[in-house]
Enzyme design. Sequence first.
Site, PDB file in Angstrom:
ATOM      1  N   ASP A 171       0.829  -1.195   0.000  1.00  0.00           N
ATOM      2  CA  ASP A 171       0.000   0.000   0.000  1.00  0.00           C
ATOM      3  C   ASP A 171       0.866   1.249   0.000  1.00  0.00           C
ATOM      4  O   ASP A 171       0.532   2.260   0.619  1.00  0.00           O
ATOM      5  CB  ASP A 171      -0.924  -0.016   1.220  1.00  0.00           C
ATOM      6  N   CYS A 225     -19.774 -14.919  -5.764  1.00  0.00           N
ATOM      7  CA  CYS A 225     -20.738 -14.131  -4.990  1.00  0.00           C
ATOM      8  C   CYS A 225     -22.183 -14.491  -5.369  1.00  0.00           C
ATOM      9  O   CYS A 225     -23.092 -14.342  -4.549  1.00  0.00           O
ATOM     10  CB  CYS A 225     -20.511 -12.635  -5.213  1.00  0.00           C
ATOM     11  N   CYS A 251     -17.905   6.036   2.495  1.00  0.00           N
ATOM     12  CA  CYS A 251     -17.534   4.837   3.242  1.00  0.00           C
ATOM     13  C   CYS A 251     -17.011   5.224   4.625  1.00  0.00           C
ATOM     14  O   CYS A 251     -16.208   6.147   4.755  1.00  0.00           O
ATOM     15  CB  CYS A 251     -16.466   4.069   2.466  1.00  0.00           C
TER      16      CYS A 251
END
Length: 390
Positions: A171, A225, A251
């Site tokens: 990251d 899914c 979010c």
Amino acid sequence: MLNGNTSPIQDDSAIAINPFQHPDDVKIWIRQQAQALGFADCGFISVDNPVFEAQMQGLEKWLAQDYHGQLTFMEKNHDKRANPALLVAGARTIISVRMDYLEVTPKPRRIEDNLRPNYAIIARYARGRDYHKVMRSRLKKLAQQIANMLPQWQHLKISAERPFVFRPFSDSAPIFERPLADAAGMGWTGKHTLLINRQAGSFFVLGELFLSLELPEDKPTSAHCGSCQACIDICPTQAIIAPYQLKAKACISYLTIEHDGVIDKQYRKAIGNRIFGCDDCQLICPWNRYAKVSPIDDFHARHNLDNSLLLDLWQWTEDMFLKYTEGSPIRRTGYVNFLRNLSIAIGNAPFAQVHIQALQQRLGKHNDMLDEHIHWAINEQLSKTGHSSI
């Protein structure tokens, strides 16, 4: 001595057989070393894989819709996102790794966090040490182990550069981390936009190791899914606006971690008692019944951050905040934004006079932004008693 066919007779025990007869053997060995270092698994992908260019189209559309809020870094370095070879000169292969981070497996399909309204909820990945440091350190160890093996792999002609080149990431660079892992067969992208692994759910973090070795790519896995949209339905702020589409600036993870300054009032009640991140879309996911507990001690909660009362954290001075978040991802919020998040959570907690008193004690001690959130929180507490707002 010669036999009847005039060929030398050799002792089989003296014949050294190199176990690496194909580049796939190298991949098997690397995966074994990665798992020994605490990585749950790894996958391999070329720096030239077309997934990177394809992702750029989606990123540009996402940015144009202004879903990214203050994530301005997403607007930069598009050349490197589209062509990761520009990040590390000489790199040919990217190893994508995942590292499980749960200390305790949560009960499947239950939002247990909602059952503790007076406690501060911190996303499970952030309760221990900063995973970025753990990830990069172990990726570097993996690269050093690989470097030691290069003489045994010379005959495979997989070394594209000399000297050996590597660089670990976690990251920490403009990399399409989740799409990369998806394309490398580490799992599939769920409707919440997180990676899901069939054997391990989604409670893991990702990292990358760029190498100057040419290794065969792994194949992506299929998605599982189906018709489930539990993550979409459960999102407190409705940030998952459609399958595979996240409005980041709505979010809770973004609002409590990345967003600096005033949090829009429309989101404050939905934030509940979450003061750093949110796990709801993962907790509700049926695949997380397979989530694994991490073998790495650094992910274990420190300073009682998995079981702290809101009011206890509210009493932290800035020195205490710096002390107890040393080596923790929580530091990135900054002290005042940390208090901002706590004030919202206290406002959302069940009414208690001590909540109002504690909130009032901080008025005027920091800045106007925090005071505005404190006033909101006090009014929320008062509204639960039928009293007038201040």
